[in-house]
Design a protein around this motif. Sequence first.
Motif, PDB file in Angstrom:
ATOM      1  N   LEU A  17       4.015   1.844  -6.418  1.00  0.00           N
ATOM      2  CA  LEU A  17       5.332   2.064  -5.814  1.00  0.00           C
ATOM      3  C   LEU A  17       5.629   3.538  -5.558  1.00  0.00           C
ATOM      4  CD1 LEU A  17       7.458  -0.585  -7.736  1.00  0.00           C
ATOM      5  CD2 LEU A  17       6.862  -0.614  -5.321  1.00  0.00           C
ATOM      6  N   ASN A  18       5.114   4.418  -6.445  1.00  0.00           N
ATOM      7  CA  ASN A  18       5.441   5.840  -6.302  1.00  0.00           C
ATOM      8  C   ASN A  18       4.445   6.607  -5.445  1.00  0.00           C
ATOM      9  OD1 ASN A  18       7.704   5.618  -7.896  1.00  0.00           O
ATOM     10  ND2 ASN A  18       6.539   5.904  -9.780  1.00  0.00           N
ATOM     11  N   ALA A  19       3.173   6.207  -5.512  1.00  0.00           N
ATOM     12  CA  ALA A  19       2.152   7.053  -4.895  1.00  0.00           C
ATOM     13  C   ALA A  19       1.845   6.665  -3.453  1.00  0.00           C
ATOM     14  CB  ALA A  19       0.873   7.002  -5.725  1.00  0.00           C
ATOM     15  N   ILE A  20       2.166   5.444  -3.033  1.00  0.00           N
ATOM     16  CA  ILE A  20       1.818   5.059  -1.664  1.00  0.00           C
ATOM     17  C   ILE A  20       3.057   5.204  -0.786  1.00  0.00           C
ATOM     18  CG2 ILE A  20       0.845   3.263  -0.186  1.00  0.00           C
ATOM     19  CD1 ILE A  20      -0.343   1.976  -2.654  1.00  0.00           C
ATOM     20  N   ALA A  21       2.934   6.013   0.266  1.00  0.00           N
ATOM     21  CA  ALA A  21       4.079   6.273   1.147  1.00  0.00           C
ATOM     22  C   ALA A  21       4.623   4.956   1.701  1.00  0.00           C
ATOM     23  CB  ALA A  21       3.648   7.188   2.291  1.00  0.00           C
ATOM     24  N   GLY A  22       5.924   4.735   1.527  1.00  0.00           N
ATOM     25  CA  GLY A  22       6.576   3.557   2.097  1.00  0.00           C
ATOM     26  C   GLY A  22       6.490   2.309   1.241  1.00  0.00           C
ATOM     27  N   ALA A  23       5.854   2.382   0.067  1.00  0.00           N
ATOM     28  CA  ALA A  23       5.607   1.163  -0.726  1.00  0.00           C
ATOM     29  C   ALA A  23       6.906   0.442  -1.099  1.00  0.00           C
ATOM     30  CB  ALA A  23       4.816   1.500  -1.987  1.00  0.00           C
ATOM     31  N   ARG A  24       7.966   1.224  -1.397  1.00  0.00           N
ATOM     32  CA  ARG A  24       9.224   0.566  -1.797  1.00  0.00           C
ATOM     33  C   ARG A  24       9.836  -0.207  -0.626  1.00  0.00           C
ATOM     34  NH1 ARG A  24      10.536   1.779  -6.979  1.00  0.00           N
ATOM     35  NH2 ARG A  24       9.345   3.550  -7.767  1.00  0.00           N
ATOM     36  N   GLU A  25       9.374   0.088   0.587  1.00  0.00           N
ATOM     37  CA  GLU A  25       9.856  -0.672   1.751  1.00  0.00           C
ATOM     38  C   GLU A  25       8.855  -1.731   2.203  1.00  0.00           C
ATOM     39  OE1 GLU A  25      11.243   1.991   4.837  1.00  0.00           O
ATOM     40  OE2 GLU A  25      12.107   3.253   3.274  1.00  0.00           O
ATOM     41  N   PHE A  26       7.549  -1.394   2.200  1.00  0.00           N
ATOM     42  CA  PHE A  26       6.635  -2.390   2.801  1.00  0.00           C
ATOM     43  C   PHE A  26       6.359  -3.584   1.896  1.00  0.00           C
ATOM     44  CE2 PHE A  26       3.149   0.749   1.559  1.00  0.00           C
ATOM     45  CZ  PHE A  26       2.450  -0.071   0.677  1.00  0.00           C
ATOM     46  N   TYR A  27       6.542  -3.432   0.571  1.00  0.00           N
ATOM     47  CA  TYR A  27       6.377  -4.630  -0.274  1.00  0.00           C
ATOM     48  C   TYR A  27       7.479  -5.659   0.035  1.00  0.00           C
ATOM     49  CZ  TYR A  27       2.383  -3.102  -3.056  1.00  0.00           C
ATOM     50  OH  TYR A  27       1.119  -2.748  -3.452  1.00  0.00           O
ATOM     51  N   PRO A  28       8.779  -5.255  -0.010  1.00  0.00           N
ATOM     52  CA  PRO A  28       9.810  -6.243   0.345  1.00  0.00           C
ATOM     53  C   PRO A  28       9.687  -6.739   1.787  1.00  0.00           C
ATOM     54  CG  PRO A  28      10.821  -4.209  -0.519  1.00  0.00           C
ATOM     55  CD  PRO A  28       9.351  -4.005  -0.526  1.00  0.00           C
ATOM     56  N   PHE A  29       9.276  -5.845   2.700  1.00  0.00           N
ATOM     57  CA  PHE A  29       9.118  -6.252   4.101  1.00  0.00           C
ATOM     58  C   PHE A  29       8.048  -7.335   4.211  1.00  0.00           C
ATOM     59  CE2 PHE A  29       7.056  -6.002   8.234  1.00  0.00           C
ATOM     60  CZ  PHE A  29       8.130  -5.977   9.114  1.00  0.00           C
ATOM     61  N   THR A  30       6.929  -7.144   3.523  1.00  0.00           N
ATOM     62  CA  THR A  30       5.841  -8.138   3.543  1.00  0.00           C
ATOM     63  C   THR A  30       6.358  -9.472   3.014  1.00  0.00           C
ATOM     64  OG1 THR A  30       4.181  -6.409   3.261  1.00  0.00           O
ATOM     65  CG2 THR A  30       3.521  -8.633   2.608  1.00  0.00           C
ATOM     66  N   ALA A  31       7.060  -9.412   1.886  1.00  0.00           N
ATOM     67  CA  ALA A  31       7.581 -10.648   1.272  1.00  0.00           C
ATOM     68  C   ALA A  31       8.486 -11.397   2.243  1.00  0.00           C
ATOM     69  CB  ALA A  31       8.332 -10.301  -0.005  1.00  0.00           C
ATOM     70  N   LYS A  32       9.297 -10.630   2.989  1.00  0.00           N
ATOM     71  CA  LYS A  32      10.263 -11.248   3.916  1.00  0.00           C
ATOM     72  C   LYS A  32       9.583 -12.004   5.066  1.00  0.00           C
ATOM     73  CE  LYS A  32      13.988  -8.284   3.806  1.00  0.00           C
ATOM     74  NZ  LYS A  32      14.602  -7.104   4.381  1.00  0.00           N
ATOM     75  N   GLN A  33       8.334 -11.647   5.386  1.00  0.00           N
ATOM     76  CA  GLN A  33       7.624 -12.312   6.499  1.00  0.00           C
ATOM     77  C   GLN A  33       7.001 -13.636   6.064  1.00  0.00           C
ATOM     78  OE1 GLN A  33       8.300 -10.560   9.153  1.00  0.00           O
ATOM     79  NE2 GLN A  33       8.994  -8.943   7.758  1.00  0.00           N
ATOM     80  N   LEU A  34       6.880 -13.846   4.743  1.00  0.00           N
ATOM     81  CA  LEU A  34       6.173 -15.043   4.245  1.00  0.00           C
ATOM     82  C   LEU A  34       7.048 -16.288   4.414  1.00  0.00           C
ATOM     83  CD1 LEU A  34       4.445 -13.396   1.140  1.00  0.00           C
ATOM     84  CD2 LEU A  34       3.330 -14.287   3.207  1.00  0.00           C
ATOM     85  N   PRO A  35       6.454 -17.473   4.386  1.00  0.00           N
ATOM     86  CA  PRO A  35       7.237 -18.701   4.652  1.00  0.00           C
ATOM     87  C   PRO A  35       8.370 -18.885   3.645  1.00  0.00           C
ATOM     88  CG  PRO A  35       4.887 -19.176   4.535  1.00  0.00           C
ATOM     89  CD  PRO A  35       5.046 -17.763   4.145  1.00  0.00           C
ATOM     90  N   MET A  36       9.526 -19.315   4.163  1.00  0.00           N
ATOM     91  CA  MET A  36      10.723 -19.437   3.318  1.00  0.00           C
ATOM     92  C   MET A  36      11.043 -20.875   2.942  1.00  0.00           C
ATOM     93  SD  MET A  36      11.700 -16.578   2.419  1.00  0.00           S
ATOM     94  CE  MET A  36      10.721 -15.133   2.787  1.00  0.00           C
TER      95      MET A  36
END
Length: 215
Positions: A17-36
């Motif tokens: 979460l701290n070392a990869i640029a954008g991780a705090r955004e792309f993890y939730p973004f990825t989750a949001k694309q998955l089937p609901m």
Amino acid sequence: MNDFFNSRIDEYEEHQLNAIAGAREFYPFTAKQLPMHPHARVLDLGCGTGLELRYYFQLNPSARITGIDLADKLLQALAEKYSDKDLTFVQGSYFDISFDACCYDAVVSVESLHHFTLEEKIPLYTKIFEALIPGGFFLLTDYFAQTESEEIGFRQELLRLKAAQGICDSAFYHYDTPLTVAHEIQALQAAGFSEIEVLGQWSATHVIKAQKDSV
Ligand SMILES: C[S@@+](CC[C@H](N)C(=O)[O-])C[C@H]1O[C@@H](n2cnc3c(N)ncnc32)[C@H](O)[C@@H]1O
């Protein structure tokens, strides 16, 4: 690779979460694309301790997940963390394990596939294509080389490191060798995916969606 991740279990999630640029955004973004829809079936390749699953379970708590990873201790940590969820684990390499055919609504992989060549990825992506139900999709969140010369440079450096340490070419050595997005898309097309879209980008990390036709 197994020992590499097992030995870093304590600091692993904070590092991601701290070392990869954008991780705090792309993890939730990825989750949001998955089937609901309830009980959606999702295969997670290289799930580790499941940062992507942390965000996905918040949105779809009844999702049925199969997680594959080489690192037994990460899978153990994942099992303890989500003992109330519908999770199945398989320890081993996603290159070697067979996937059930026409079974998953989605396959996801986050920050796991940046070590492999286009040629190595095509048979894996073909297995993913076959594991998806019609209309299912593969969501790939990973980091990519910015240019072809950067991609070639990473590969040459890997070969140099292996030669310097007397490691044979076919043996795995933990050094990142990301492809360009264009080459990644080529591998996905070769596996049968026709509709491929980059949904988001955070620095070098891209979220790519590859859709299987509905019929
Ligand atoms: C950087 S971690 C990412 C973990 C998780 N997806 C996340 O983002 O929090 C990469 C994971 O991929 C796993 N991995 C790498 N190569 C693999 C392979 N061939 N088969 C299964 N897992 C693999 C590693 O063990 C590690 O847990």
